[in-house]
Scaffold this active site. Sequence first.
Site, PDB file in Angstrom:
ATOM      1  N   ASP A 234       1.013  -0.969  -0.032  1.00  0.00           N
ATOM      2  CA  ASP A 234       0.046   0.091  -0.031  1.00  0.00           C
ATOM      3  C   ASP A 234       1.073   1.124  -0.115  1.00  0.00           C
ATOM      4  OD1 ASP A 234      -1.819   1.981   0.412  1.00  0.00           O
ATOM      5  OD2 ASP A 234      -2.596   1.322   2.485  1.00  0.00           O
ATOM      6  N   ASP A 362     -17.666   3.826   0.356  1.00  0.00           N
ATOM      7  CA  ASP A 362     -16.472   3.642   0.837  1.00  0.00           C
ATOM      8  C   ASP A 362     -16.769   3.304   2.404  1.00  0.00           C
ATOM      9  OD1 ASP A 362     -13.632   3.643   1.399  1.00  0.00           O
ATOM     10  OD2 ASP A 362     -13.234   4.783  -0.514  1.00  0.00           O
ATOM     11  N   ASP A 476     -10.588  -3.774  -0.637  1.00  0.00           N
ATOM     12  CA  ASP A 476      -9.362  -2.790  -0.808  1.00  0.00           C
ATOM     13  C   ASP A 476      -8.516  -3.255   0.198  1.00  0.00           C
ATOM     14  OD1 ASP A 476      -7.970  -0.614  -1.362  1.00  0.00           O
ATOM     15  OD2 ASP A 476      -9.442   0.957  -0.671  1.00  0.00           O
ATOM     16  N   ARG A 536      -7.618  -4.402  -4.876  1.00  0.00           N
ATOM     17  CA  ARG A 536      -6.741  -3.586  -5.210  1.00  0.00           C
ATOM     18  C   ARG A 536      -5.426  -4.444  -5.449  1.00  0.00           C
ATOM     19  NH1 ARG A 536      -5.096   1.309  -1.190  1.00  0.00           N
ATOM     20  NH2 ARG A 536      -4.241  -0.331  -0.037  1.00  0.00           N
ATOM     21  N   ASP A 552      -4.246   4.190  -5.545  1.00  0.00           N
ATOM     22  CA  ASP A 552      -4.417   5.457  -5.097  1.00  0.00           C
ATOM     23  C   ASP A 552      -3.546   6.435  -6.198  1.00  0.00           C
ATOM     24  OD1 ASP A 552      -6.185   4.381  -3.617  1.00  0.00           O
ATOM     25  OD2 ASP A 552      -4.994   4.726  -1.562  1.00  0.00           O
ATOM     26  N   HIS A 610     -13.526   8.212  -8.895  1.00  0.00           N
ATOM     27  CA  HIS A 610     -13.251   8.092  -7.657  1.00  0.00           C
ATOM     28  C   HIS A 610     -12.330   9.351  -6.957  1.00  0.00           C
ATOM     29  CE1 HIS A 610     -12.833   6.114  -3.718  1.00  0.00           C
ATOM     30  NE2 HIS A 610     -11.830   5.675  -3.710  1.00  0.00           N
TER      31      HIS A 610
END
Length: 881
Positions: A234, A362, A476, A536, A552, A610
């Site tokens: 991440d 979300d 996610d 993701r 992201d 998004h």
Amino acid sequence: MLLISLFLLGGLLTQTTAVDQTKFKKCNQAAFCKRHRDDKTRNGYSLDPNSIQVNETTIEAHLTSVENKLQLNVVGLKDSSFRIIVNEFDGFRLRFQPVVALDGKPIQEKLSNIKTKDEKTLIAVNGDVTISIFHSPFKLDILKKNELAISVNSDNLLKYESFRSKVEGKDDGEGFWEEEFGGHKDSKPYGSSSIGIDINFHGFDHLYGLPEHADGLVLKDTKNTDPYRLYNLDVFEYELASKMALYGSVPYVVAHSKSNSMSILWLNAAETWIDIDNDHKNTIKTHFISESGLIDIFVFLGPTPNDLHRQYSSVTGKYPLPPQFAIAYHQCRWNYKDESDVAKVSAGFDEHDIPMDVMWLDIEHTDNKKYFTWDKYNFAKPLQMIADLAVKGRKLVNIVDPHIKKDTGYYVFNEAEANGYFVKNVNGEGSYQGYCWPGDSMYPDFVNPEVRKWWKALFGFDKYLLSNNDTMIWNDMNEPSVFNGPEITMPKDIKHHGGFEHRDIHNVYGLLHHSSSYQGIIDRSGGKYRPFVLTRSFFAGSQRSAAVWTGDNTAEWGHLKESIPMLLSLSISGIPHVGADVGGFFKDVEDQLFIRWYQMGAFSPFFRAHAHIDCQRREPWLFKSATKLAIRKAIRQRYFFLSYWYTLFYEHTISGKPVMRPVWSEFPNDTDTFDDESQFMLGNALLVHPVVDAGHFDVNAYLPGDNEIWYEFDGDMSQESGSIIYLDAPIDHIPILQKGGTIIPVRARIRRSSKLMQKDPITLYIASNLDGTHANGTIYLDDGETYDYKDGKFFYGAFEYKRVNSKLYTIASKSLDQKGIYQGEVTVENIMIRGVQYTPSSIMLDESISLVYEYNPSKQTLTIKKPDCDITHSFTISIIV
Ligand SMILES: *[C@@H]1O[C@H](CO)[C@@H](O)[C@H](O)[C@H]1NC(C)=O
Ligand SMILES: *[C@@H]1O[C@H](CO)[C@@H](O)[C@H](O)[C@H]1NC(C)=O
Ligand SMILES: *[C@@H]1O[C@H](CO)[C@@H](O)[C@H](O)[C@H]1NC(C)=O
Ligand SMILES: *[C@@H]1O[C@H](CO)[C@@H](O)[C@H](O)[C@H]1NC(C)=O
């Protein structure tokens, strides 16, 4: 212009985003990578000819060095593929093999003509391919038509660190028994078990693959940089032109030249680094290094890109036919606040005449980040909210992350804790605790099949209360993201089912999570409806159960531009349903960038807007009218082409071909396309050239191929292949070209959602080939949401336009799969033909009904009006000259 640039610059200066490099390892901070990369002296392995054992499909032999003894297996697989496995002989401990990446057991095929002479063993794989295994030093060469194509260990980089017990006083090298990074200690009770080997590609100047990196499509030389890294992470505010690891990994490399395409899959789920040496004309050297696991290499022999799509997808699987809404437009942000917010946004799309299929929620929609629950105040009546969306043919997607809030009032936590379902601490006891959105969290151990079964059942309507068949799922943070862990993920030495350490399985954690969710969504409806799951984190084989987005990103032009190679790289690596956050996740987006991003999104397989919670609201009507209208036009274009998209997704399930394709995949011998990442193909018919630079209002598109003709889709220009064409691209326009010789089905009437367009008639866009004699194309139709197509409730058909003789041209339709019967009552509304070099005198349907038409001699276009024939019944339209 100057003012605009100053304004832009100002924006950048005040809002710069950047990754914190110090949080993530470089190769020289990972002891095993450093050992393999920097010290290339090896003791060397030899194959013992007396150890060779052979049966129909497999050859087995021992490799020995002064350090240890290994077992080599070479296995023949069907469809010009084979597998090379190197394992420890009599290993001290079981090594992890991520077979979950595979679509079942690979089907073996006979290896023929196995001959051993003194210094080497020869195997014929199929007609023109020979494998030659040299015994001492050990190396394996793959020859195609007697020319060297791939060699394994020709640089003698094979290194296999064996599990062992520590011998006090013996120096095994720095970081072998433990190492530290960012204040986190990694203990290695069995020592390092890293592996590495060189794989060189001969006769090639281009390598592709190894997603996910925010770098170009063509893999670059790594001599002066870090190697490409695959370790699912991440990465907050990731940067461009970087070989740093991102959220997912597909250890798959495609080598392509004018006359040959070959690929390899490195089936290993541990942290992996890949060095690339592209200095040698016509040879590209690679060095694969993994922290643990096996050397397990699949080789796919091509010889064309389409052969590779078939061969690779038959081993790792295809993306199953998605429900139709999944390939339409999705509206997301972090967060839609409450039910009335959702209702207002949904109504806004109707008010502004913009189609939309899916609203997303979300993390804030839950009760304190407890997934599978609802915030009782803001989402008091979710079933009513979902029903209100469903009336307009819309769905809801809810986020379900893998971290589970440590809370004894939470049934998911209690069930998992009571059953010992969480990943365990280093000593194998007690649940490992990390920190994530909910605060203290535990992580289900999806490596355990029993945990996967339990997770699937959580989606049952008896457990996930107030959800229904219109609620789909977003997985996610499944790298997994652990805010207080090393490199924002799990410590490598914590324990999974089967005694494996996290380091062994890391890169499949996400796959095991999203594939369990997917199965849960199938099961909850008793196998009636097709699921949609977005993930993701991913690995090879993720395509069997999920769509993937690039995580992201940032609202900057560079990120828009980078999205093309990132999506292409995923596409050629077997994952076709891919997209980037439209608008960019971080930072506020300015109008021009937002419009261009919508245009790119409308032509990306997964199309979702998004934004980060700190960004201003971005519903299209909040922008000035010209911006809204341009966005509206882009989204409507997606719905216009949706029938073509759906057909391409269906055809992927048969051929394994991606939906979005690098141009070279369609034109393998056109060398001018090999470095092209500014344009791409959608299927075989559309060439898309998005505008991805600020202040640009035209593009120079390269028209690929030999003896092809290309037609500007929204204009009158046509031009032969091999040239560069200048196309206007005003702010509300994305340049698209249709290849001559193709037919595309579209739906010209746009409604609120794809479901409401389901029975609408089709318009056919026919583009004649260069000599004006032929074009063809396909269409796939079904109910768009259930599995009934598996019982024959579908139509898959072909259209063909052809010159019969100088007095007669015909357009005919026929079924391509007699098993399918579909009562959709979908008709052909209009037919538009380009490149018509004759003047029709009459046009007849099935030799009986005279049709109205319009011929434009200067534009060479012919429009046939209202044939109104049912697509699912064969018909013939005769154009009499
Ligand atoms: C050949 O041997 C391998 C193991 O060495 C085994 O997995 C495979 O099933 C065997 N195949 C046949 C056809 O016997
Ligand atoms: C979901 O669909 C299945 C199959 O049609 C049906 O039996 C079930 O009642 C539906 N569940 C809900 C909660 O709507
Ligand atoms: C590329 O392949 C096509 C089809 O096989 C062939 O017609 C054409 O001549 C080739 N072009 C080049 C430049 O080799
Ligand atoms: C369309 O035409 C091409 C070129 O003649 C041919 O290779 C292809 O098989 C045809 N496709 C269908 C679906 O008939």
